[in-house]
Design a protein around this motif. Structure first.
Motif, PDB file in Angstrom:
ATOM      1  N   UNK A  16       0.828  -1.199   0.000  1.00 25.64           N
ATOM      2  CA  UNK A  16       0.000   0.000   0.000  1.00 25.64           C
ATOM      3  C   UNK A  16       0.865   1.253   0.000  1.00 25.64           C
ATOM      4  N   UNK A  17       1.912   1.249   0.824  1.00 27.91           N
ATOM      5  CA  UNK A  17       2.832   2.389   0.847  1.00 27.91           C
ATOM      6  C   UNK A  17       3.473   2.577  -0.520  1.00 27.91           C
ATOM      7  N   UNK A  18       3.829   1.469  -1.167  1.00 31.74           N
ATOM      8  CA  UNK A  18       4.462   1.554  -2.485  1.00 31.74           C
ATOM      9  C   UNK A  18       3.540   2.220  -3.496  1.00 31.74           C
ATOM     10  N   UNK A  19       2.261   1.840  -3.489  1.00 29.32           N
ATOM     11  CA  UNK A  19       1.311   2.443  -4.425  1.00 29.32           C
ATOM     12  C   UNK A  19       1.116   3.922  -4.108  1.00 29.32           C
ATOM     13  N   UNK A  20       0.989   4.246  -2.822  1.00 30.41           N
ATOM     14  CA  UNK A  20       0.787   5.645  -2.432  1.00 30.41           C
ATOM     15  C   UNK A  20       1.962   6.515  -2.859  1.00 30.41           C
ATOM     16  N   UNK A  21       3.177   6.069  -2.552  1.00 31.64           N
ATOM     17  CA  UNK A  21       4.353   6.864  -2.903  1.00 31.64           C
ATOM     18  C   UNK A  21       4.563   6.859  -4.411  1.00 31.64           C
ATOM     19  N   UNK A  22       4.285   5.735  -5.054  1.00 27.82           N
ATOM     20  CA  UNK A  22       4.393   5.688  -6.506  1.00 27.82           C
ATOM     21  C   UNK A  22       3.482   6.696  -7.176  1.00 27.82           C
ATOM     22  N   UNK A  23       2.238   6.782  -6.688  1.00 27.05           N
ATOM     23  CA  UNK A  23       1.294   7.780  -7.227  1.00 27.05           C
ATOM     24  C   UNK A  23       1.812   9.192  -6.951  1.00 27.05           C
ATOM     25  N   UNK A  24       2.376   9.400  -5.735  1.00 25.51           N
ATOM     26  CA  UNK A  24       2.903  10.722  -5.400  1.00 25.51           C
ATOM     27  C   UNK A  24       4.062  11.108  -6.319  1.00 25.51           C
ATOM     28  N   UNK A  25       4.942  10.152  -6.607  1.00 30.71           N
ATOM     29  CA  UNK A  25       6.068  10.429  -7.510  1.00 30.71           C
ATOM     30  C   UNK A  25       5.560  10.733  -8.917  1.00 30.71           C
ATOM     31  N   UNK A  26       4.604   9.933  -9.386  1.00 28.16           N
ATOM     32  CA  UNK A  26       4.041  10.184 -10.715  1.00 28.16           C
ATOM     33  C   UNK A  26       3.357  11.545 -10.763  1.00 28.16           C
ATOM     34  N   UNK A  27       2.651  11.887  -9.682  1.00 28.56           N
ATOM     35  CA  UNK A  27       1.986  13.193  -9.642  1.00 28.56           C
ATOM     36  C   UNK A  27       2.999  14.331  -9.644  1.00 28.56           C
ATOM     37  N   UNK A  28       4.115  14.142  -8.930  1.00 25.75           N
ATOM     38  CA  UNK A  28       5.154  15.170  -8.906  1.00 25.75           C
ATOM     39  C   UNK A  28       5.678  15.444 -10.315  1.00 25.75           C
ATOM     40  N   UNK A  29       5.995  14.379 -11.041  1.00 27.35           N
ATOM     41  CA  UNK A  29       6.510  14.571 -12.395  1.00 27.35           C
ATOM     42  C   UNK A  29       5.457  15.176 -13.316  1.00 27.35           C
ATOM     43  N   UNK A  30       4.190  14.738 -13.128  1.00 30.04           N
ATOM     44  CA  UNK A  30       3.128  15.285 -13.971  1.00 30.04           C
ATOM     45  C   UNK A  30       2.926  16.775 -13.696  1.00 30.04           C
TER      46      UNK A  30
END
Length: 549
Positions: free
Chosen positions: A392-406
């Motif tokens: 769950x942490x991986x998905x949350x941080x992964x989404x956060x990283x993707x959002x940062x780049x977007x």
């Protein structure tokens, strides 16, 4: 969407003889493929092979009937086994049934609340990174069984694998040699048999072969053990308030995984069959499936991409094939529980090792890594955190990283240009600054746009802001636009705004961004009219007097 769209319908099935034959054949094929996987995932989750079989049967039928995909096959999966392992380690196997019921209810509510479309918001690199991480965890979880070493349940799969390897090396003997041989034989057979004929159920044949060989040789290898000869009776799990509160967090994580994995699998099935699927109904069906599985002592279920793909390739027409698949597994449970109990655990480990290598092809990894730095970093971060920390942490941080780049990309795309005035020049035009704002004016770009306009307006008497090119405008961007208007007006400049888009009017009005305009006539929809009005505000110098401004 109507309530009826969430319920089973008569046209879910095609009872014409040709379609019936296709569904029956596909269902038998998938059932044969699913049997060893159900056993393996149940063992890998720490709840036992029998729970995997129960889940394949009960959840398989309920999800097939109530779900939103015509060819989806549901049951225990590797990702679910991974997320259940630490729950079993912390709360015991008895907690899994309650987690399954609670998670199922959450997914059911999500479907009724029409939240199915949210799964489509997951970035592709996050999904692939998560899948790679799950594949690594599944492979690492098989190390103890492959070496014939007991392993404690938990999420520390890397540490468990290392400790198992050290223990096996320090205490190598006939048992270790046999388990390694069983794993190697299964891996080779699963890899070679499809090349001889694509219709051979390689996993099942490999498990049968090594089971027969180890029985005849009397090999000292751990085996599945006794299995029930039928489905257990349904039992409502203990709903003690303290236990429910303790398991609420894990249940929410399981529900999120079940929803995401099931909708992704349904989407894959829809692309393979060129048909659609109902995301909200799929959540309702998967929620009911997990609740039913928990009542019968199984584990939470999700749509299984690999089994669904086999179902499609085998010619499935309707959800009847998934029902048949579950009945095939039930038939084995009722008629062959004894022989199935003699299967070596190392054989299941071999099946899962092959499964883990096939979860994400090398071609997909190369594609993600070649899709740019943002995709590569998001993919790598999600995969590493899945293995090292938590799904769950991986998905949350992964989404956060993707959002940062977007957001960084959006901020870079937000630009402001000072343009030359169109048409023939007239006296005083040099005192009019025309700015065109394009892209996204939001919190990531607001300060830069504000600074650019204020600096670019130096020496002007009138500023015209063209807003029709703004695609995105949030509250921060609207506030920055208001600061531009207020600051310029405070400096004595006249501000005229042109081209406010309809979708931006509410946010501009909400923050009072245009309240600083001197007069309502300073808001225009036509550029020529805006410039004509701007020219009326240019102060021309008096002959022989000081310069204007």
């Amino acid at each position: 969407m109507r309530v009826a769209d969430l319920l089973p319908r008569r046209d879910d099935y095609d009872l014409r003889p040709r379609a019936l034959r296709a569904d029956l054949a596909a269902g038998v094929t998938v059932g044969v493929v699913a049997l060893p996987l159900a056993l393996a995932f149940g063992a890998s989750a720490g709840v036992g092979p029998a729970a995997g079989l129960v889940t394949a049967v009960v959840a398989g039928v309920v999800a097939a009937v109530a779900g939103g995909s015509h060819v989806q096959v549901s049951g225990p999966t590797g990702a679910m086994a991974v997320i259940l392992a630490p729950i079993v380690a912390t709360h015991g196997t008895a907690a899994v049934a309650l987690v399954s019921v609670l998670a199922g209810l959450i997914v059911l509510v999500a479907g009724v609340a029409r939240l199915g479309r949210l799964a489509g918001l997951l970035p592709w690199p996050v999904v692939e990174g998560f899948t790679l991480g799950i594949a690594c965890i599944i492979a690492l979880q098989q190390v103890p069984a492959a070496l014939g070493v007991p392993a404690a349940a938990g999420h520390d799969t890397v540490g468990t694998a290392v400790r198992a390897a050290v223990a096996a090396v320090s205490d190598a003997g006939p048992r270790t040699a046999w388990t390694l041989g069983v794993v190697a034989a299964v891996v080779v057979l699963v890899a070679v048999l499809p090349r001889l004929h694509p219709g051979i159920p390689a996993s099942l044949v490999a498990v049968v072969v090594v089971t027969v060989v180890t029985e005849l040789a009397g090999a000292p290898v751990p085996r599945i053990g006794a299995l029930p000869g039928s489905l257990p009776l349904p039992v409502v799990p203990d709903l003690d308030p303290a236990t429910v509160r303790a398991l609420a967090g894990p249940a929410l994580a399981v529900a999120a995984l079940a929803a995401v994995e099931s909708l992704l699998s349904a989407r894959v099935a829809a692309s393979m069959t060129r048909t659609g699927y109902r995301a909200d109904r799929e959540l309702v069906g998967q929620g009911l499936a997990s609740v039913a599985s928990g009542l019968f002592g199984g584990m939470p279920a999700t749509g299984a991409i690999a089994r669904t793909a086999v179902n499609v390739r085998a010619g499935a027409r309707t959800r009847l094939s998934a029902v048949v698949h579950a009945l095939v597994v039930l038939g084995v449970l009722c008629l062959a529980a004894g022989p199935v109990g003699r299967i070596p655990l190392a054989a299941l480990a071999g099946v899962l090792l092959v499964t883990s290598t096939r979860m994400i092809p090398a071609r997909t990894v190369r594609t993600v890594l070649g899709a740019g730095r943002a995709a590569a970093v998001t993919f790598a971060v999600t995969a590493v955190l899945t293995v090292a920390v938590d799904l769950v942490v991986a998905i949350e941080i992964g989404i956060a990283v993707a959002a940062f780049f977007a957001l960084r990309r959006l901020a870079r795309d937000a630009v402001v240009h000072r343009e030359a005035l169109p048409g023939p020049a007239t006296g005083g035009d040099e005192h009019i600054a025309l700015f065109r704002l394009q892209g996204a004016l939001f919190f990531g770009a607001a300060d830069r746009i504000l600074t650019a306009v204020l600096e670019g307006a130096a020496g002007a008497q009138v500023v015209v802001l063209r807003l029709s090119g703004l695609g995105i405008l949030d509250a921060t961007g609207a506030r920055a636009l208001g600061e531009i208007v207020d600051t310029l007006e405070a400096r004595g400049l006249t501000v005229i705004v042109k081209g406010v888009r309809a979708e931006h009017r509410d946010v501009l009005s909400g923050v009072g961004a245009l309240a600083g305009l001197r007069h309502p006539s300073h808001l225009h929809s036509d550029l020529d009219a805006a410039l004509a009005h701007a020219r009326t505000h240019v102060r021309r110098p008096v002959p022989g007097g000081p310069p204007a401004g």
